[in-house]
Scaffold this active site. Structure first.
Site, mmCIF file in Angstrom:
data_model
loop_
_atom_site.group_PDB
_atom_site.id
_atom_site.type_symbol
_atom_site.label_atom_id
_atom_site.label_comp_id
_atom_site.label_asym_id
_atom_site.label_seq_id
_atom_site.Cartn_x
_atom_site.Cartn_y
_atom_site.Cartn_z
ATOM 1 N N LYS A 15 0.816 -1.218 0.000
ATOM 2 C CA LYS A 15 0.000 0.000 0.000
ATOM 3 C C LYS A 15 0.849 1.268 0.000
ATOM 4 O O LYS A 15 0.487 2.249 -0.630
ATOM 5 C CB LYS A 15 -1.039 0.000 1.113
ATOM 6 C CG LYS A 15 -0.508 -0.040 2.519
ATOM 7 C CD LYS A 15 -1.675 -0.091 3.500
ATOM 8 C CE LYS A 15 -1.180 0.008 4.944
ATOM 9 N NZ LYS A 15 -0.193 -1.041 5.296
ATOM 10 N N ARG A 87 -6.436 3.644 11.283
ATOM 11 C CA ARG A 87 -6.105 2.295 11.734
ATOM 12 C C ARG A 87 -7.216 1.679 12.569
ATOM 13 O O ARG A 87 -7.203 0.479 12.821
ATOM 14 C CB ARG A 87 -4.863 2.345 12.635
ATOM 15 C CG ARG A 87 -3.580 2.038 11.925
ATOM 16 C CD ARG A 87 -2.443 2.050 12.945
ATOM 17 N NE ARG A 87 -1.240 2.571 12.345
ATOM 18 C CZ ARG A 87 -0.358 1.823 11.704
ATOM 19 N NH1 ARG A 87 -0.534 0.523 11.618
ATOM 20 N NH2 ARG A 87 0.707 2.356 11.182
ATOM 21 N N ARG A 126 11.965 -11.271 3.651
ATOM 22 C CA ARG A 126 12.560 -9.960 3.383
ATOM 23 C C ARG A 126 13.983 -9.830 3.907
ATOM 24 O O ARG A 126 14.274 -10.152 5.055
ATOM 25 C CB ARG A 126 11.730 -8.860 4.055
ATOM 26 C CG ARG A 126 10.474 -8.536 3.308
ATOM 27 C CD ARG A 126 9.960 -7.190 3.677
ATOM 28 N NE ARG A 126 10.014 -6.951 5.127
ATOM 29 C CZ ARG A 126 9.553 -5.851 5.696
ATOM 30 N NH1 ARG A 126 9.027 -4.905 4.981
ATOM 31 N NH2 ARG A 126 9.622 -5.706 7.005
ATOM 32 N N ARG A 159 15.443 -8.262 9.325
ATOM 33 C CA ARG A 159 15.054 -7.405 10.444
ATOM 34 C C ARG A 159 14.572 -8.250 11.616
ATOM 35 O O ARG A 159 13.892 -9.248 11.422
ATOM 36 C CB ARG A 159 13.968 -6.425 10.013
ATOM 37 C CG ARG A 159 14.516 -5.259 9.244
ATOM 38 C CD ARG A 159 13.413 -4.421 8.675
ATOM 39 N NE ARG A 159 12.207 -4.445 9.522
ATOM 40 C CZ ARG A 159 11.244 -3.538 9.445
ATOM 41 N NH1 ARG A 159 11.334 -2.548 8.587
ATOM 42 N NH2 ARG A 159 10.185 -3.629 10.211
ATOM 43 N N ARG A 170 0.954 -8.894 14.483
ATOM 44 C CA ARG A 170 0.586 -7.742 13.642
ATOM 45 C C ARG A 170 -0.618 -8.053 12.774
ATOM 46 O O ARG A 170 -1.498 -7.216 12.587
ATOM 47 C CB ARG A 170 1.758 -7.362 12.718
ATOM 48 C CG ARG A 170 2.732 -6.400 13.336
ATOM 49 C CD ARG A 170 3.852 -6.061 12.377
ATOM 50 N NE ARG A 170 3.428 -5.144 11.325
ATOM 51 C CZ ARG A 170 4.209 -4.798 10.300
ATOM 52 N NH1 ARG A 170 5.418 -5.293 10.196
ATOM 53 N NH2 ARG A 170 3.775 -3.951 9.392
#
Ligand SMILES: [Zn+2]
Length: 215
Positions: A15, A87, A126, A159, A170
């Site tokens: 997004k 949110r 990632r 990360r 999350r």
């Protein structure tokens, strides 16, 4: 032309990328609470420091604080692509009130949809270059953490918050907070659902055409 837009979507749905591309091509400010907060923190304002204390603990901003940031920003802007805001349903209601006070209203909301399994595989693969900040995906780019950055030869790292446990937390939070927002916008006739499994370019084309048609 629609120019008051909200993009909703889970982590790794792209997004931020879409908001940035659309903002650039249509000349509409792309803004996230994070970007506004970084600006206030850089200026060292009281509200910036307050936000910092939440961010450093990995907590979501309370509705009241996010509202103050957005209200401040909307004081000098009337066109936007919001990414990652609202949110919560509370923030969505607050945004409506802020716009109403300026005799404006939200024009379209895109819900970028990506199945949880796909979010996991995108996020957990990632690798970030610690020199140039480029982000790669083990699967898409066919590289591993032991290899150097393809762009600058810097070291790649995973990360620390990209663990399955952190990600599932999350995701659960995302679904819990986003469902009521999406339902609310759907009832208002503003929601458009977009399947983002087809990749960045296809999604961009779809959003671009949709915004153009509304001209
Ligand atoms: Zn690099």
């Amino acid at each position: 032309m629609k120019n008051r837009i909200v993009l909703l979507g889970p982590p790794a749905s792209g997004k931020g990328t879409q908001a940035s591309l659309l903002g650039a091509v249509f000349g509409i400010p792309h803004v996230s609470t994070g970007a506004i907060v970084r600006e206030e923190r850089a200026k060292g304002t009281a509200i910036g420091l307050e936000a910092d204390s939440y961010a450093s603990q990995g907590l979501l901003f309370p509705d009241e604080l996010a509202l103050r940031f957005i209200g401040h920003w909307l004081g000098s802007h009337s066109r936007f692509i919001f990414d990652g805001f609202p949110r919560t349903l509370g923030q969505a209601t607050d945004l409506d009130s802020l716009l109403e006070a300026k005799a404006l209203r939200l024009q379209t909301v895109y819900l970028l949809e990506l199945p949880d399994d796909e979010v996991r595989s995108r996020m957990l693969g990632r690798l970030t270059c610690s020199s140039c900040g480029s982000v790669f995906n083990e699967k898409f780019h066919g590289i591993s953490v032991e290899e150097p950055c393809p762009k600058c030869d810097g070291p790649l790292v995973r990360r620390q918050d990209d663990t399955l446990e952190a990600l599932d937390h999350r995701l659960a939070q995302y679904h819990e907070f986003t469902k009521p927002i999406a339902d609310n916008y759907e009832a208002a006739g503003l929601l458009k659902k977009v399947d983002v499994r087809f990749g960045r370019d296809a999604v961009f084309q779809l959003l671009y055409n949709d915004l153009r048609e509304a001209a």
